[in-house]
Motif scaffolding. Sequence first.
Motif, PDB file in Angstrom:
ATOM      1  N   LEU A   1      31.891  18.462  46.768  1.00 48.12           N
ATOM      2  CA  LEU A   1      31.062  17.277  46.499  1.00 48.12           C
ATOM      3  C   LEU A   1      29.705  16.895  45.385  1.00 48.12           C
ATOM      4  CD1 LEU A   1      31.935  14.809  48.343  1.00 48.12           C
ATOM      5  CD2 LEU A   1      30.058  15.320  50.521  1.00 48.12           C
ATOM      6  N   LEU A   2      28.996  18.471  45.507  1.00 52.45           N
ATOM      7  CA  LEU A   2      27.936  18.599  45.124  1.00 52.45           C
ATOM      8  C   LEU A   2      28.636  18.469  43.109  1.00 52.45           C
ATOM      9  CD1 LEU A   2      26.186  21.882  45.588  1.00 52.45           C
ATOM     10  CD2 LEU A   2      25.442  19.152  45.837  1.00 52.45           C
ATOM     11  N   LEU A   3      30.213  18.603  42.621  1.00 54.93           N
ATOM     12  CA  LEU A   3      31.037  18.642  41.634  1.00 54.93           C
ATOM     13  C   LEU A   3      30.913  16.909  41.123  1.00 54.93           C
ATOM     14  CD1 LEU A   3      32.546  21.904  41.330  1.00 54.93           C
ATOM     15  CD2 LEU A   3      30.986  20.631  39.821  1.00 54.93           C
ATOM     16  N   LYS A   4      31.618  16.111  42.530  1.00 58.13           N
ATOM     17  CA  LYS A   4      32.022  14.602  41.884  1.00 58.13           C
ATOM     18  C   LYS A   4      30.712  14.260  41.565  1.00 58.13           C
ATOM     19  CE  LYS A   4      33.098  11.321  44.744  1.00 58.13           C
ATOM     20  NZ  LYS A   4      34.023  10.080  43.554  1.00 58.13           N
ATOM     21  N   ASP A   5      29.554  14.331  42.945  1.00 62.17           N
ATOM     22  CA  ASP A   5      28.045  13.611  42.217  1.00 62.17           C
ATOM     23  C   ASP A   5      28.130  14.455  40.987  1.00 62.17           C
ATOM     24  OD1 ASP A   5      27.570  12.884  45.326  1.00 62.17           O
ATOM     25  OD2 ASP A   5      26.822  14.159  45.530  1.00 62.17           O
ATOM     26  N   GLY A   6      27.961  15.524  40.665  1.00 70.42           N
ATOM     27  CA  GLY A   6      27.759  15.995  38.951  1.00 70.42           C
ATOM     28  C   GLY A   6      28.471  14.922  38.202  1.00 70.42           C
ATOM     29  N   VAL A   7      29.820  14.653  38.454  1.00 69.38           N
ATOM     30  CA  VAL A   7      30.860  14.496  36.954  1.00 69.38           C
ATOM     31  C   VAL A   7      30.782  12.837  37.373  1.00 69.38           C
ATOM     32  CG1 VAL A   7      32.783  13.670  36.554  1.00 69.38           C
ATOM     33  CG2 VAL A   7      32.316  16.406  37.289  1.00 69.38           C
ATOM     34  N   ASP A   8      29.844  12.359  38.712  1.00 71.88           N
ATOM     35  CA  ASP A   8      29.527  10.810  38.552  1.00 71.88           C
ATOM     36  C   ASP A   8      28.667  10.411  37.883  1.00 71.88           C
ATOM     37  OD1 ASP A   8      32.095  10.105  40.082  1.00 71.88           O
ATOM     38  OD2 ASP A   8      30.999  10.222  42.696  1.00 71.88           O
ATOM     39  N   ALA A   9      27.627  11.422  37.836  1.00 74.20           N
ATOM     40  CA  ALA A   9      26.683  11.213  36.947  1.00 74.20           C
ATOM     41  C   ALA A   9      26.156  11.447  35.475  1.00 74.20           C
ATOM     42  CB  ALA A   9      25.346  12.157  37.700  1.00 74.20           C
ATOM     43  N   LEU A  10      27.637  12.148  35.075  1.00 71.71           N
ATOM     44  CA  LEU A  10      27.308  12.785  33.878  1.00 71.71           C
ATOM     45  C   LEU A  10      27.330  11.054  32.997  1.00 71.71           C
ATOM     46  CD1 LEU A  10      30.358  15.586  33.017  1.00 71.71           C
ATOM     47  CD2 LEU A  10      27.642  15.531  32.892  1.00 71.71           C
ATOM     48  N   SER A  11      26.796  10.847  32.144  1.00 73.92           N
ATOM     49  CA  SER A  11      26.972   9.660  31.336  1.00 73.92           C
ATOM     50  C   SER A  11      26.111   9.755  30.039  1.00 73.92           C
ATOM     51  CB  SER A  11      25.721   8.766  32.317  1.00 73.92           C
ATOM     52  OG  SER A  11      24.846   8.620  31.933  1.00 73.92           O
ATOM     53  N   SER A  12      26.499   8.967  29.073  1.00 75.58           N
ATOM     54  CA  SER A  12      26.321   9.018  27.392  1.00 75.58           C
ATOM     55  C   SER A  12      24.817   8.659  27.445  1.00 75.58           C
ATOM     56  CB  SER A  12      26.885   7.906  27.418  1.00 75.58           C
ATOM     57  OG  SER A  12      26.370   7.269  27.198  1.00 75.58           O
ATOM     58  N   VAL A  13      23.755   7.764  28.353  1.00 76.10           N
ATOM     59  CA  VAL A  13      22.565   7.330  28.649  1.00 76.10           C
ATOM     60  C   VAL A  13      21.830   9.223  28.223  1.00 76.10           C
ATOM     61  CG1 VAL A  13      21.417   5.993  28.516  1.00 76.10           C
ATOM     62  CG2 VAL A  13      23.959   5.671  29.331  1.00 76.10           C
ATOM     63  N   LYS A  14      21.714   9.928  29.641  1.00 80.63           N
ATOM     64  CA  LYS A  14      20.742  10.676  29.262  1.00 80.63           C
ATOM     65  C   LYS A  14      21.868  11.738  30.024  1.00 80.63           C
ATOM     66  CE  LYS A  14      16.476  12.230  29.981  1.00 80.63           C
ATOM     67  NZ  LYS A  14      16.800  12.968  30.728  1.00 80.63           N
ATOM     68  N   LEU A  15      21.073  12.988  29.453  1.00 81.94           N
ATOM     69  CA  LEU A  15      21.923  14.093  29.911  1.00 81.94           C
ATOM     70  C   LEU A  15      21.228  14.772  30.932  1.00 81.94           C
ATOM     71  CD1 LEU A  15      24.792  14.750  28.770  1.00 81.94           C
ATOM     72  CD2 LEU A  15      23.851  16.766  27.160  1.00 81.94           C
ATOM     73  N   PHE A  16      22.468  14.522  32.428  1.00 85.35           N
ATOM     74  CA  PHE A  16      21.559  15.219  32.967  1.00 85.35           C
ATOM     75  C   PHE A  16      22.540  16.621  33.484  1.00 85.35           C
ATOM     76  CE2 PHE A  16      21.009  10.336  34.650  1.00 85.35           C
ATOM     77  CZ  PHE A  16      19.821  10.904  34.187  1.00 85.35           C
ATOM     78  N   TRP A  17      22.584  17.511  32.799  1.00 86.69           N
ATOM     79  CA  TRP A  17      23.314  18.585  32.809  1.00 86.69           C
ATOM     80  C   TRP A  17      23.195  19.179  33.960  1.00 86.69           C
ATOM     81  CZ3 TRP A  17      20.621  22.976  33.326  1.00 86.69           C
ATOM     82  CH2 TRP A  17      19.531  22.591  32.058  1.00 86.69           C
ATOM     83  N   TRP A  18      22.185  19.519  34.795  1.00 83.66           N
ATOM     84  CA  TRP A  18      22.195  20.599  35.662  1.00 83.66           C
ATOM     85  C   TRP A  18      22.432  20.083  37.064  1.00 83.66           C
ATOM     86  CZ3 TRP A  18      18.517  17.664  33.416  1.00 83.66           C
ATOM     87  CH2 TRP A  18      17.801  16.252  34.483  1.00 83.66           C
ATOM     88  N   VAL A  19      23.738  18.640  37.432  1.00 83.65           N
ATOM     89  CA  VAL A  19      23.705  18.333  38.475  1.00 83.65           C
ATOM     90  C   VAL A  19      25.141  18.601  38.244  1.00 83.65           C
ATOM     91  CG1 VAL A  19      22.506  15.838  38.991  1.00 83.65           C
ATOM     92  CG2 VAL A  19      24.072  16.159  37.139  1.00 83.65           C
ATOM     93  N   VAL A  20      25.810  19.055  37.526  1.00 88.51           N
ATOM     94  CA  VAL A  20      27.172  19.468  36.806  1.00 88.51           C
ATOM     95  C   VAL A  20      27.602  21.077  36.701  1.00 88.51           C
ATOM     96  CG1 VAL A  20      27.521  19.250  35.054  1.00 88.51           C
ATOM     97  CG2 VAL A  20      29.702  19.286  36.454  1.00 88.51           C
ATOM     98  N   VAL A  21      26.233  21.796  36.499  1.00 91.98           N
ATOM     99  CA  VAL A  21      26.440  22.287  35.712  1.00 91.98           C
ATOM    100  C   VAL A  21      26.503  23.933  36.736  1.00 91.98           C
ATOM    101  CG1 VAL A  21      25.222  24.775  33.874  1.00 91.98           C
ATOM    102  CG2 VAL A  21      26.083  22.678  32.896  1.00 91.98           C
ATOM    103  N   PHE A  22      24.963  23.526  37.586  1.00 94.86           N
ATOM    104  CA  PHE A  22      24.844  24.544  38.606  1.00 94.86           C
ATOM    105  C   PHE A  22      26.112  24.800  39.722  1.00 94.86           C
ATOM    106  CE2 PHE A  22      20.485  23.993  36.640  1.00 94.86           C
ATOM    107  CZ  PHE A  22      20.427  25.593  36.135  1.00 94.86           C
ATOM    108  N   PRO A  23      26.339  23.875  40.400  1.00 91.73           N
ATOM    109  CA  PRO A  23      27.282  23.381  41.311  1.00 91.73           C
ATOM    110  C   PRO A  23      28.701  23.698  40.228  1.00 91.73           C
ATOM    111  CG  PRO A  23      26.267  21.315  41.347  1.00 91.73           C
ATOM    112  CD  PRO A  23      25.727  21.883  40.330  1.00 91.73           C
ATOM    113  N   GLY A  24      29.056  23.826  39.754  1.00 92.17           N
ATOM    114  CA  GLY A  24      30.226  23.822  39.083  1.00 92.17           C
ATOM    115  C   GLY A  24      30.084  25.815  38.292  1.00 92.17           C
ATOM    116  N   ALA A  25      28.869  26.377  38.301  1.00 92.77           N
ATOM    117  CA  ALA A  25      28.751  27.675  38.389  1.00 92.77           C
ATOM    118  C   ALA A  25      28.916  28.712  38.759  1.00 92.77           C
ATOM    119  CB  ALA A  25      27.444  28.314  37.211  1.00 92.77           C
ATOM    120  N   ALA A  26      28.377  27.879  40.276  1.00 87.97           N
ATOM    121  CA  ALA A  26      28.489  28.900  41.599  1.00 87.97           C
ATOM    122  C   ALA A  26      29.925  29.015  41.741  1.00 87.97           C
ATOM    123  CB  ALA A  26      28.102  28.028  42.835  1.00 87.97           C
TER     124      ALA A  26
END
Lengths: 335, 309, 412
Positions: free
Chosen positions: C360-385
Amino acid sequence: MSDSILSVDDLRVSFKTDDGIVRAVRGVSFDVRRGETIGLVGESGSGKSVTNLAVMGLIPKPPGTIDGGSAMYDGRDLLSMGDRELQSVRGKKIAMIFQDPMTALNPLMTVEQQMTEVTRMHMGLNKKEARLRAAEMLEMVGISSPAKRLRDYPHQFSGGMRQRVMIAMALSCEPDILIADEPTTALDVTIQAQILDLLADLQKRRGTSIILITHDLGVVAGVCHRVMVMYAGRVVEKSDVHPLFESPQHPYTIGLLESLPRIDQSKGGELQAIPGQPPDLAHIPDGCSFRPRCPFSIDKCVQQDPLLTEVGPDRLAACLVDVETAERKAVEVES
Amino acid sequence: MRDLLSYLTQRFFWMLLTLWVVYTFSFILMRSVPGNPFSSERNVPPAIERQLEARYNLDAPPLTQYIDYLVGIVTRFDLGWCIRLEDYSVNQVLAEGLPVSASLAIFAMVFAIILGVSTGVVSAVYRGTYADIGMRTAAVLGIAIPNFVLAGLAILLFVFGIKIFPAGGWGTLRQVALPALCLGAPIAAYIARLTRTGMLEVLTKDHVRTAFAKGLPKRTVIMKHVLPGAMLPVVSYLGPATARVLTGSLVLEQIFALPGLGSHFIHAALQRDYTLATGMVLTYTVILFVMNTLVDISYSIIDPRVKLQ
Amino acid sequence: MNTGKDDRDVKLLEQILDESKQVQGVSLWQDAWKRLRRNKAAMASMATLCILGILAFLTPLLPLQSPIDKDLNNRRFLPPSLETVVMGQRDGLKFKDGRLTAQLAKFEDEIGELRTKQRSESDPDKRDAIDEQIENRIEVEHPFNQLWNELDSVSWGLCELRVSIFGDYAIPSIFGTDQLGRDLLARVFWGARVSLIVGIVATLVSLIIGVSYGATAGYFGGIVDTIMMRIVDVLYSIPFFFVVILIMTFLGDDAIKKRMNEIGIDQIMVFYVVIGAIYWLTMSRVVRGQVLSLKEEQFVESARTVGASSSRIIFRHLVPNVLGIVIVYLTLTIPSVMLFEAFLSFLGMGVSPPDVSWGLLLKDGVDALSSVKLFWWVVVFPGAALAATLFALNFLGDGLRDALDPRMKNRD
């Protein structure tokens, strides 16, 4: 010796394992003469296969390393050859057949594919010539309707037939030397005899030298001219075949001969097994490596590691004791 | 030849059986939802509801529905009408979506096989080197990262970052490339691992030693004597890999907004379009069956010891 | 009396059998352990997994922020920072002094007052009414229930312990915050619990089905085996992921949900069973193969001659021997189940909020990925875990396979 075509000198091979460095071959020297069959006898793990694999450059490295020595063939040292040069010798000048014909052939390729790739490469034959040559070779080793059988896969042959295919393949480039690594061990007794006869016959016709590796002294007696007995990575006795059987000079050879069943033995007579186990090659004890199992051993054997010394005309043995008198040899052997 | 024919007949029989099992299962699942598919919707006038029910044959007793639908499928390949997509038959949706999904899947598979096998071979031949370690790490990474995350990152990097791929759309090679790469990556990783283990295993075989003893160059030995044997596990994996590609395409078609079967399936499932969902599961079953059959046949071609049965 | 003697014989033989098996078993496991210990990657993975498991279990005890407390005004998409955070500081919570401990004390006091009132009340009806009132207040207003989602009794206890140890201290948002202003570090930890449990429980379900099915088929052999394996073949050709999706949406139907809640079945429980029910196929094949080869061996024969029943032979003699390969498959199944959970969560069919899983976290993370601003942490940390866990499981599985594979043994 002028008529020797391969001379191995002081070959040493070791393997790195988890238990330490296993010294599988510890200074082996021998000559192979033109047209002879030389037998290499010993228990499993005595280094006889490794010796020959090293000559062929087939020791997997790592974990194996060749620590020293030379193997002169045709004026060149096989051990220091580059890959390309070795490839021109392997299969063409020195060929090899293996113990288990069930696994030594590629199960996914037809016999034709496997046989023709050698001749096409080494003899430059084209596809058609190579096929003819393969059929000819199969016929020579006694496989009937060879042209048809060429299209078969190895699993469609019986064990003995597969070994014949191996032999045909090995001989198809007319090599100078054939190394046969326990070629009959995996076969039925009747098939064993056929294969040995075939080897002897081919040798007579073509004059190929054969290095026959075996643990079966019976086989040696049947086909070899000369014999080397190996123990724990060393040659312990080297002799012509008849003298060896008549008067073995090394206690280990004596043990091997006594453990051989003989037809002239009285029914009740028990076979004598050699007591104990061969030494752990990672931790070889000082002194003679056969001493723990040797019925002749004397105090001196603990400290001194015997080297091969002349014990008769064209006979060498590595023992401090004169096995006939069970006394220490008069000749002092250097340690 | 006769072996092959009897094998194919047999497989066909089993496929029909499997399809029947799947059909029955989804039929029961569909009909156990209380009410009918329209009752949950905003108030539909009773007359229209009756009409709708008649159109989808929902007013018949369940057994009749079961048989009618089955007969329709068997005799006319008619999977019925979509419940949600108006005036679309399931067959139409399949006909439109299949080419998209199929080309995506084929690209992904080809990419996965080429990349996986070549890195696996290199990895095995240069075992223990940095190249090997690097590839193995990449392979584990490919297995451990869900492909929707990969796709998200890839979009960020290649679409918005260095702008070499378009963001979406369908039709040109450039548009297929990125989703296909994301879809194929985990499979490539798995194939690389299978190839590497397979190669290392075959390299220890006696017949490889024979090949070296024949004086063949290392290259020939690897390509002719080691690789075919090492491919056997890879070939076996292609069946499950197809299943994985199909599953993965569900997600990737969503992310890249591709008009393939996957996105239709998700819609069908989420909106409880049972006829469409059933039709698609049946289609997927056929695809999987065909693929598994092809895998078995190619296995028996590579390995002559294996007989088709 | 004859039977008595037989019984004794049977016992004796069984005992000998067990002993001999133990001798073999111990050496096999010791041998495997020796090999495994030499494999550094596998050992490191094992350590990682142990630590991860302990941390996941102890999550309520750790001084983490609330995984569900949203702050849409001030804390959306905050990048990782070391800024100090006090538990209960958000204004919207209306905690006394903006502190969890203060609010907790206040709340306990209020409840305490209610309780004294209840005790002094003589009318039993009124007493019950107050009792209900207390329960309602705890459910809605208790600070724990505002900061955490449905704590079970163990977690509740751990939370209390945490407050008594760490007070209002909480680890800063070193992983940043998500699109609803929730602390990502806390969510990753709480998500670990769900993801790991899904992985383990579903795998155990598949283990139980697969091993018993495979062992039975392999043991009986003949026609039973043929039929059972034919069934597996048919099931193999079914695209299960799609069927699972059908099932999950079917279960998501409101009417069905209600009916299931009535009989007390949780959706997540069905989730375990459904996933487990797909992954047993491979397990059953592997086990069957092992059993087929094992049953030819001497000790099964001897067990049968002393009259041990079939089920006894299967479960006491065969299953332990098959254990090695099963453990290997276990470590390799858990990662694929975890991936599948992520996949289903992505499609909105898996774990549903306010529960949180890595998927679920990753889904949120991928959803939040956008070109406007790079919210990398929302996908990187759950992904890394997730990736680290799957990494470790894969390495451990490989290591175990190498350690237990008898073919490797012969090669040495």
